[in-house]
Design a protein around this motif. Sequence first.
Motif, PDB file in Angstrom:
ATOM      1  N   GLU B 346    -110.867  73.507  77.995  1.00 22.08           N
ATOM      2  CA  GLU B 346    -111.407  72.981  76.347  1.00 22.08           C
ATOM      3  C   GLU B 346    -112.990  72.497  76.691  1.00 22.08           C
ATOM      4  O   GLU B 346    -114.005  73.137  77.567  1.00 22.08           O
ATOM      5  CB  GLU B 346    -110.875  71.035  77.252  1.00 22.08           C
ATOM      6  CG  GLU B 346    -109.622  70.867  77.117  1.00 22.08           C
ATOM      7  CD  GLU B 346    -109.603  69.630  77.363  1.00 22.08           C
ATOM      8  OE1 GLU B 346    -110.704  68.688  77.469  1.00 22.08           O
ATOM      9  OE2 GLU B 346    -108.214  69.236  77.813  1.00 22.08           O
ATOM     10  N   THR B 348    -115.516  69.837  75.452  1.00 24.82           N
ATOM     11  CA  THR B 348    -116.048  68.956  74.932  1.00 24.82           C
ATOM     12  C   THR B 348    -117.359  68.865  74.320  1.00 24.82           C
ATOM     13  O   THR B 348    -118.554  68.487  75.269  1.00 24.82           O
ATOM     14  CB  THR B 348    -115.663  67.773  75.643  1.00 24.82           C
ATOM     15  OG1 THR B 348    -114.108  67.960  76.828  1.00 24.82           O
ATOM     16  CG2 THR B 348    -115.505  66.385  75.443  1.00 24.82           C
ATOM     17  N   ARG B 352    -115.519  65.250  72.436  1.00 27.44           N
ATOM     18  CA  ARG B 352    -115.261  65.171  71.707  1.00 27.44           C
ATOM     19  C   ARG B 352    -114.702  66.712  71.990  1.00 27.44           C
ATOM     20  O   ARG B 352    -115.713  67.372  71.772  1.00 27.44           O
ATOM     21  CB  ARG B 352    -115.465  65.334  69.674  1.00 27.44           C
ATOM     22  CG  ARG B 352    -115.176  64.120  68.841  1.00 27.44           C
ATOM     23  CD  ARG B 352    -115.485  64.502  67.726  1.00 27.44           C
ATOM     24  NE  ARG B 352    -116.625  65.561  67.375  1.00 27.44           N
ATOM     25  CZ  ARG B 352    -116.564  65.202  66.099  1.00 27.44           C
ATOM     26  NH1 ARG B 352    -116.109  64.858  64.766  1.00 27.44           N
ATOM     27  NH2 ARG B 352    -118.174  65.942  65.763  1.00 27.44           N
ATOM     28  N   ASN B 353    -113.385  67.059  72.132  1.00 30.90           N
ATOM     29  CA  ASN B 353    -112.244  68.126  72.149  1.00 30.90           C
ATOM     30  C   ASN B 353    -112.150  68.994  70.810  1.00 30.90           C
ATOM     31  O   ASN B 353    -112.628  68.859  70.028  1.00 30.90           O
ATOM     32  CB  ASN B 353    -111.388  68.630  73.071  1.00 30.90           C
ATOM     33  CG  ASN B 353    -110.417  69.311  73.027  1.00 30.90           C
ATOM     34  OD1 ASN B 353    -111.417  70.409  72.931  1.00 30.90           O
ATOM     35  ND2 ASN B 353    -109.254  69.382  73.647  1.00 30.90           N
TER      36      ASN B 353
END
Lengths: 287, 539
Positions: B346, B348, B352-353
């Motif tokens: 991920e 981020t 926000r991913n």
Amino acid sequence: MQEIEQGSSLTHDAYLRLKKNKLAMLSLYLLSALLILAVLTPWIAPYSYEQQDLELGASPPAVAHWFGTDVLGRDQLTRVLYGSRISLAVGLVATFVALCIGVLYGAIAGFVGGRVDQVMMRLVDVLYALPFAIFIILLTVVFGRSILLLFLAIGAVEWLTMARIIRGQVLSLKQQEFIQAATAMGQTRWQILRKHLIPNAIGPIVIYTTLTIPSVILLESFLSFLGLGIQPPQSSWGSLISYGVETMEEYPWLLVIPGLTLSLTLFSLNFLGDGLRDALDPRTSKD
Amino acid sequence: MPLLEVENLSVAFHTRDGISEAVKNVSFSLEAGKTLGIVGESGSGKSVTCYSLLGLIPCPPGKVSQGRALFLGEDMLAMTDRQLRDIRGGKISMIFQDPMTSLTPHLRIGDQISESIRLHHPGLNKKQIKQKAIDALQEVGINDAEQRYNAYPHEYSGGMRQRVMIAMALATEPELLIADEPTTALDVTIQAQIIELLKDIQDQRQLAVIFITHDLAVIKSLADEVVVMQKGEIVERGPSLQVFNTPKHPYTQKLIAAIPTTAKPEELKNTINEDETVLDIKDLRTTYTSTSGFFFAPKIQYKHAVKQVSLSIHKGEILGLVGESGSGKSTLGKSVMQLVNYQQGEITLNGRNLASLGREALRHARRDFQMIFQDPYASLNPRMSVYDTLAEPLLLHGIVSKSDSKKLNQHVNALMDDVGLERRFLRKYPHEFSGGQRQRIAIARAIAVRPKLIIADEPVSALDVTIQAQILTLLLELSKKYQLTMLFISHDLAVVRYMCDRVAVMRAGEIVEQNTTERIFDQPTHEYTRALLSAIPCL
């Protein structure tokens, strides 16, 4: 506080650079003059293109007929003027069609890449393999004979090479960092294609265009010769020249005059093309 | 008598814009078995000087306008092409900068060495030549030389290839070796090995060496004598230690001062907000796949560039990502930029991913993270004026509307002020600028949208050392002014030390050590970090 500076666009800079190239400007004026004459032909032509004077027959250039007359006594100046309408229209419109389709098609194939590219280019290969004459005859059979069809047919053949050239250019440009920079900035793929890829492929585009126009004009005369293009009493440069060749020994002016007009046009196109290519490349110096 | 004596050498290039003097009145001499270092920035004429001795400058436009170059008592500048050809690669050998391009790709390594041996020892038979070539490979430290003899260049790494180049240069038993930036394209640990190798060989063979470089630190450990060149002239000369310890000419002083040796100066430090994480990377894995084979039955190969990397950067922080080539540091940067696809993990940004965003949303989100690329010659569109280049991101992200040309002009002009470029340059095109100026434009483009995160991928590695210092200072000033958070990718530890608050060391796709800059440099815990640190040549 320093003065606020404005920007300048590539097209504006290119125009300034082009203006300094005398040969290219002269060619531009010449081509414009030819175009204007072609458009105004119905009003300025001294005779009607079908008006014959069988008693006069073929006569060399004189006061009444500046460019002389042909075997049927038709005024050669009028025929060259009417011919320029067909030839220039075919040359410019068909090339423009080929240019638009070819550039877009090639750029998309190169830019998207992968399977899309493979499928798109195989289609080009298939079209390449179709025999041109059969393709045109097929079209005539289905749609009947018309000038519009001629444009379409020629355009449909000429874009293939353009597409391949552009695809190659885009493939190599795509690797460059400024394309990645544009992606990283958040531009859409369409914007990248339009603002970053195609402008940088302009050199080959311009060169290939100036090569295409003459070949299209000659293609038209080939098709007319086969009876697939325009028919007498209408004329085009191509048909005038091929007619002139037959009577070259007795009536040389019937070959020389349309021949000269065509070569002059082609020279101008080439000089203008070279000038444009240089002007659109900021790396050639401004002064 | 010195081995080589150059007197009043001048070289001029006749171009459309007039005559440019690349080398002016250069004199130096070199004894057998000694090393002469020629130092200078790009365009200083250091390479042209040596190339003109061997008749290797393109001519025209280049022309040796005056001077003598006595090699073993004979003037090389007065020789015919034929005589020079015998000297080149015979008594005098050269090594070039880029080992990736200086070997012919379709010939076996052994055959390439044999070829140069055959040219200069016509009497030997095939077996003797092969034996000589294998000896040469062993001399430059290539193990199992007999098997490697039959390998192709692409099977060798960069460092190995440079060893092969050295082996080729030595195979003809030269008396003088000209090395033109032989370690510039190599990683720092490999560079240290190559320099060691050159020193050993020189001791054993009593070889004279001219070592051309822009890197002062490298030359200090190698050269007996140094000449410093600026704009075609020698501005300072003397024994190596003397030039480096007590430089007299202001240019030499400037060169030495430009090398970052310290940590970031206090006044350029940003306030770091530890509570606010701007970028958070969790378990990132990026794999490159290359497909070969037929359309319907592709063969897929995988290369794991980044494996299981986790990182986070706080607001206002500059995180340095260090590693050698192939360590995956650039791939990591490009993964964050969403320029390459990653398979797992991920990323981020501000909570926000990024992977969860659709194409349209990602495009808009790109306003928050921008990139500065390595090569300022390739990262700017050659057909867009500086104005258009800078206006583009502003218009794209709706910061200024196209109709409001006054506001757009103001914004663009302010950007030029920010990066220290004159406003009147706006109408110019990228090719009219030097490398440093271009990198300033690229920086202006990156900060135009006021991103929350900037990823700088080797932003100074293509620049000269004095320009590099200016760009680094500029980046620090801007990051303070706009509270920028930055991921700074570099192979140069000195630069990272100067720029960064925290450093992550990357090797073979993994982060082996991560700590504050101070800790990394004073108490490295991982052996790889220690190896890296000890390999840096220092002033």
